[in-house]
Design a protein around this motif. Sequence first.
Motif, PDB file in Angstrom:
ATOM      1  N   GLY A  30      11.365   4.701 -42.338  1.00 39.34           N
ATOM      2  CA  GLY A  30      10.721   4.720 -41.023  1.00 39.34           C
ATOM      3  C   GLY A  30      10.679   5.760 -40.182  1.00 39.34           C
ATOM      4  O   GLY A  30       9.892   5.940 -39.488  1.00 39.34           O
ATOM      5  N   SER A  83      11.027  -4.431 -44.461  1.00 39.87           N
ATOM      6  CA  SER A  83       9.634  -4.154 -44.747  1.00 39.87           C
ATOM      7  C   SER A  83       9.438  -3.860 -46.094  1.00 39.87           C
ATOM      8  O   SER A  83      10.443  -3.918 -46.931  1.00 39.87           O
ATOM      9  CB  SER A  83       9.423  -2.759 -44.143  1.00 39.87           C
ATOM     10  N   ARG A  86      11.134  -0.750 -47.412  1.00 41.75           N
ATOM     11  CA  ARG A  86      12.690  -0.752 -47.480  1.00 41.75           C
ATOM     12  C   ARG A  86      13.004  -1.481 -48.769  1.00 41.75           C
ATOM     13  O   ARG A  86      13.865  -1.095 -49.338  1.00 41.75           O
ATOM     14  CB  ARG A  86      13.045  -1.386 -46.240  1.00 41.75           C
ATOM     15  N   ASP A 193      12.612  -0.989 -37.430  1.00 40.69           N
ATOM     16  CA  ASP A 193      12.093  -1.826 -38.276  1.00 40.69           C
ATOM     17  C   ASP A 193      10.723  -1.590 -38.168  1.00 40.69           C
ATOM     18  O   ASP A 193       9.838  -1.687 -39.173  1.00 40.69           O
ATOM     19  CB  ASP A 193      12.719  -3.211 -38.062  1.00 40.69           C
ATOM     20  N   ILE A 194      10.067  -1.664 -36.907  1.00 41.75           N
ATOM     21  CA  ILE A 194       8.546  -1.716 -36.717  1.00 41.75           C
ATOM     22  C   ILE A 194       8.041  -0.239 -37.228  1.00 41.75           C
ATOM     23  O   ILE A 194       7.016  -0.227 -37.984  1.00 41.75           O
ATOM     24  CB  ILE A 194       8.165  -1.906 -35.174  1.00 41.75           C
ATOM     25  N   ALA A 196       9.244   1.275 -39.647  1.00 36.02           N
ATOM     26  CA  ALA A 196       9.412   1.303 -41.201  1.00 36.02           C
ATOM     27  C   ALA A 196       8.204   0.562 -41.761  1.00 36.02           C
ATOM     28  O   ALA A 196       7.464   0.651 -42.744  1.00 36.02           O
ATOM     29  CB  ALA A 196      10.621   0.610 -41.651  1.00 36.02           C
ATOM     30  N   MET A 197       7.654  -0.674 -41.071  1.00 33.91           N
ATOM     31  CA  MET A 197       6.397  -1.373 -41.291  1.00 33.91           C
ATOM     32  C   MET A 197       5.315  -0.425 -41.224  1.00 33.91           C
ATOM     33  O   MET A 197       4.260  -0.671 -42.143  1.00 33.91           O
ATOM     34  CB  MET A 197       6.387  -2.754 -40.431  1.00 33.91           C
ATOM     35  N   ARG A 198       5.142   0.190 -40.318  1.00 31.19           N
ATOM     36  CA  ARG A 198       4.126   1.224 -39.713  1.00 31.19           C
ATOM     37  C   ARG A 198       4.056   2.395 -40.891  1.00 31.19           C
ATOM     38  O   ARG A 198       2.835   2.876 -41.128  1.00 31.19           O
ATOM     39  CB  ARG A 198       4.119   1.732 -38.472  1.00 31.19           C
ATOM     40  N   SER A 209       8.775   5.524 -47.317  1.00 33.40           N
ATOM     41  CA  SER A 209       9.168   4.533 -46.475  1.00 33.40           C
ATOM     42  C   SER A 209       9.857   5.100 -45.065  1.00 33.40           C
ATOM     43  O   SER A 209       9.736   6.337 -45.043  1.00 33.40           O
ATOM     44  CB  SER A 209      10.357   3.540 -46.974  1.00 33.40           C
TER      45      SER A 209
END
Length: 209
Positions: A30, A83, A86, A193-194, A196-198, A209
Motif C-alpha cells: 500500500g 486487502s 496483501r 490498510d486503506i 493497500a485497498m486503494r 500491492s
Amino acid sequence: MISLTGTDLLMVAQWLSPSSPTGGFSFSQGLEAAVSDGLDVSGLEDWIDGMLRFGSGRTDAILMASAARGEEVDDLALALAGSAGRRRELTETGAALQLLLRDSFALETAATAYPVVLGEAVRVRGLPVEPVAALYLQATVTALVHAGQRLLPLGQSRAQAMIHALGAVCCEIAEEAARSDIEEIGMATFSADIAAMRQAELPVRLFRS
C-alpha cells in the motif's frame, strides 16, 4: 537472544535476500497508494515504523514464531490479510519461498502464507526464532525502503540510514514475537490498510500491492 551463526546464519540471509526469487520486490503493502495520497520522504520512516509496530511486521513475526512452534496458523495468516493485494502477496511469495526451500535446500513445507512457510522452515531446521524474526523484519524494512526509492526522491545514503535506524525496532519486535502467541496479534494501521485497498484502483501502478 540465542545466536544464529555459521552456515545457518548465511542460509537464512540467503532465504531473505532481495536476490532470492520470491518476487517480494513487486509489492509495496500500500505504500504506492500512500505516496499518491501525499506521503513524502519525511514521513516514510514513520510509515514503515508503524507497519512494523502495529501492522503486518509484528503480525507476520508472531505468525512465523507460532509456525516455528508447530502451530497451525496458515489459515489465520490469510484471514488477517487486509486487502486482496496483501493476500496475493502472502500467497505468491509464500509459494515462491516454498519452491526455493524445496529445490535449493531440500526443505519440505506445507503452508501457503510467506511468514508461515518461513516458520515451518525454522522448525524443520531447528533454528532459533528470534534472530530469524529480526532478519525477516529487516528484509521487510529493506523491501519497503527500496519501494520508497522508486516512488520518492530518496537517495542511497538516506535510504541506508533509514534501514539502519529501523534495525532497533526490528530487534525489539522480534524479541516480543518470539515469546508471543497468536492471541496477542492485533493490528491498528488503518491508513495503511486503506491505502493497500486503494492500490488496486490507481490508474498507473509500479507495484502489485
